[in-house]
Design a protein around this motif. Structure first.
Motif, PDB file in Angstrom:
ATOM      1  N   ALA A 118       7.673  -9.107 -74.357  1.00 15.72           N
ATOM      2  CA  ALA A 118       8.616  -9.891 -73.330  1.00 15.72           C
ATOM      3  C   ALA A 118       9.497  -8.856 -72.763  1.00 15.72           C
ATOM      4  N   GLY A 119       9.883  -9.084 -71.535  1.00 12.10           N
ATOM      5  CA  GLY A 119      11.119  -8.297 -71.087  1.00 12.10           C
ATOM      6  C   GLY A 119      12.310  -8.849 -71.277  1.00 12.10           C
ATOM      7  N   THR A 120      13.697  -8.037 -71.644  1.00 12.35           N
ATOM      8  CA  THR A 120      14.629  -8.587 -71.871  1.00 12.35           C
ATOM      9  C   THR A 120      15.474  -9.267 -70.489  1.00 12.35           C
ATOM     10  N   GLU A 121      14.891  -9.068 -69.293  1.00 12.59           N
ATOM     11  CA  GLU A 121      15.493  -9.310 -68.119  1.00 12.59           C
ATOM     12  C   GLU A 121      14.536 -10.409 -67.444  1.00 12.59           C
ATOM     13  N   ASP A 122      13.814 -11.198 -68.106  1.00  9.82           N
ATOM     14  CA  ASP A 122      12.766 -12.222 -67.757  1.00  9.82           C
ATOM     15  C   ASP A 122      13.524 -13.290 -67.186  1.00  9.82           C
ATOM     16  N   GLN A 123      13.507 -13.587 -65.961  1.00  8.98           N
ATOM     17  CA  GLN A 123      14.187 -14.966 -65.492  1.00  8.98           C
ATOM     18  C   GLN A 123      13.527 -15.866 -65.360  1.00  8.98           C
ATOM     19  N   ILE A 124      12.139 -15.756 -65.489  1.00 12.80           N
ATOM     20  CA  ILE A 124      11.330 -16.795 -65.279  1.00 12.80           C
ATOM     21  C   ILE A 124      11.091 -17.887 -66.561  1.00 12.80           C
ATOM     22  N   ILE A 125      10.701 -17.026 -67.654  1.00 10.31           N
ATOM     23  CA  ILE A 125      10.499 -17.405 -69.122  1.00 10.31           C
ATOM     24  C   ILE A 125      11.433 -16.679 -69.983  1.00 10.31           C
ATOM     25  N   SER A 126      12.498 -17.151 -70.404  1.00 14.14           N
ATOM     26  CA  SER A 126      13.263 -16.654 -71.505  1.00 14.14           C
ATOM     27  C   SER A 126      12.556 -15.903 -72.574  1.00 14.14           C
ATOM     28  N   PRO A 127      12.900 -14.553 -72.842  1.00 15.09           N
ATOM     29  CA  PRO A 127      12.427 -13.865 -73.941  1.00 15.09           C
ATOM     30  C   PRO A 127      12.756 -14.647 -75.365  1.00 15.09           C
ATOM     31  N   ASP A 128      13.740 -15.404 -75.325  1.00 10.89           N
ATOM     32  CA  ASP A 128      13.785 -16.511 -76.598  1.00 10.89           C
ATOM     33  C   ASP A 128      12.542 -17.073 -76.852  1.00 10.89           C
ATOM     34  N   ARG A 129      11.573 -17.362 -75.917  1.00 10.67           N
ATOM     35  CA  ARG A 129      10.397 -18.320 -76.086  1.00 10.67           C
ATOM     36  C   ARG A 129       9.668 -17.391 -76.947  1.00 10.67           C
ATOM     37  N   SER A 130       9.324 -15.984 -76.759  1.00  8.54           N
ATOM     38  CA  SER A 130       8.577 -15.233 -77.422  1.00  8.54           C
ATOM     39  C   SER A 130       9.183 -14.799 -78.887  1.00  8.54           C
TER      40      SER A 130
END
Length: 246
Positions: free
Chosen positions: A179-191
């Motif tokens: 995941a990318g740390t700047e993902d605005q669509i799906i938070s990297p917290d989900r990963s």
């Protein structure tokens, strides 16, 4: 390195161009890009994939492709040798997410799919990616190829998908969460959440990168997949040498 057959699953509004750089740079026995445009549900997409895929395969999915990948693990876990889940989630849609999806579908039918692609590009990409004209053009071209009607069908499939959080702790194949740390669509917290409960899960985060990790950071994404492929091939070789455990 022993070569592996790979199945790659595109995300929402995406074609095989999503994986262009990975297909070109990762050695394999063959890459199948799954069809996510013909079916009304995530389950049907997964069933179509299982029907046409090799007997055993290395599976990659990004975003909606990750939803399909998790469904494949639910219905045919014995077929998957290893898994890469990118910028995705095991959780079902929230009411807020569903409402946003339907607003975007309405916009696509009223203003055209290009209008949706323009809006989404600002959310799909990280800070540096948003100013990359060629990257935005590739995203727009994929959206045009998919079209408003398929976009609607994909969104409805996403809205109706099952929650897979109870499945995740039972996925025992080697899995990389990317995941990318700047993902605005799906938070990297989900990963992070999935990696924390997977028996064979590892987490890779790409600093400054948004949702479209394979396009925005192609070299880094390819390196993660290549490393995971090498791990998969090594495990397969060890099993062949050791023989079956009785």
């Amino acid at each position: 390195m022993n070569l592996t057959q790979i199945v790659m699953i595109p995300g929402l509004l995406c074609t095989d161009d999503l994986y262009r750089d990975q297909i070109a740079s990762i050695p394999s026995d063959g890459v199948l890009v799954a069809d996510t445009t013909s079916d009304p549900t995530i389950t049907a997409m997964a069933e179509r994939l299982v029907e046409v895929a090799p007997d055993r395969f290395f599976l990659c999915g990004l975003s909606m492709g990750g939803y399909v990948a998790l469904e494949v693990l639910r219905i045919a876990p014995e077929r998957v040798t290893a898994l890469v889940l990118m910028a995705t989630s095991a959780k079902a849609d929230t009411a807020e997410q569903t409402a946003m999806r339907r607003r975007l579908v309405k916009l696509a039918h009223e203003k055209g799919i290009a209008a949706v692609a323009e809006i989404l590009s600002d959310q799909l990409l990280g800070p540096s990616g948003r100013t990359d004209r060629r990257l935005r053009q590739r995203i727009a071209a994929m959206a045009e190829a998919i079209g408003a009607d398929v976009f609607w069908r994909q969104q409805e499939a996403i809205i109706g998908r099952r929650d897979q959080t109870s499945l995740v702790p039972h996925i025992r194949v080697p899995t990389t969460l990317l995941a990318g740390t700047e993902d605005q669509i799906i938070s990297p917290d989900r990963s992070r959440e999935m990696a924390a409960v997977m028996p064979a899960g590892t987490l890779d985060l790409l600093d400054g990168v948004g949702h479209m990790v394979t396009m925005e950071a192609p070299d880094a994404a390819s390196a993660v997949i290549r490393r995971h492929l090498q791990r998969d091939a090594s495990v397969a070789s060890d099993q062949l040498v050791a023989g079956p455990k009785l």
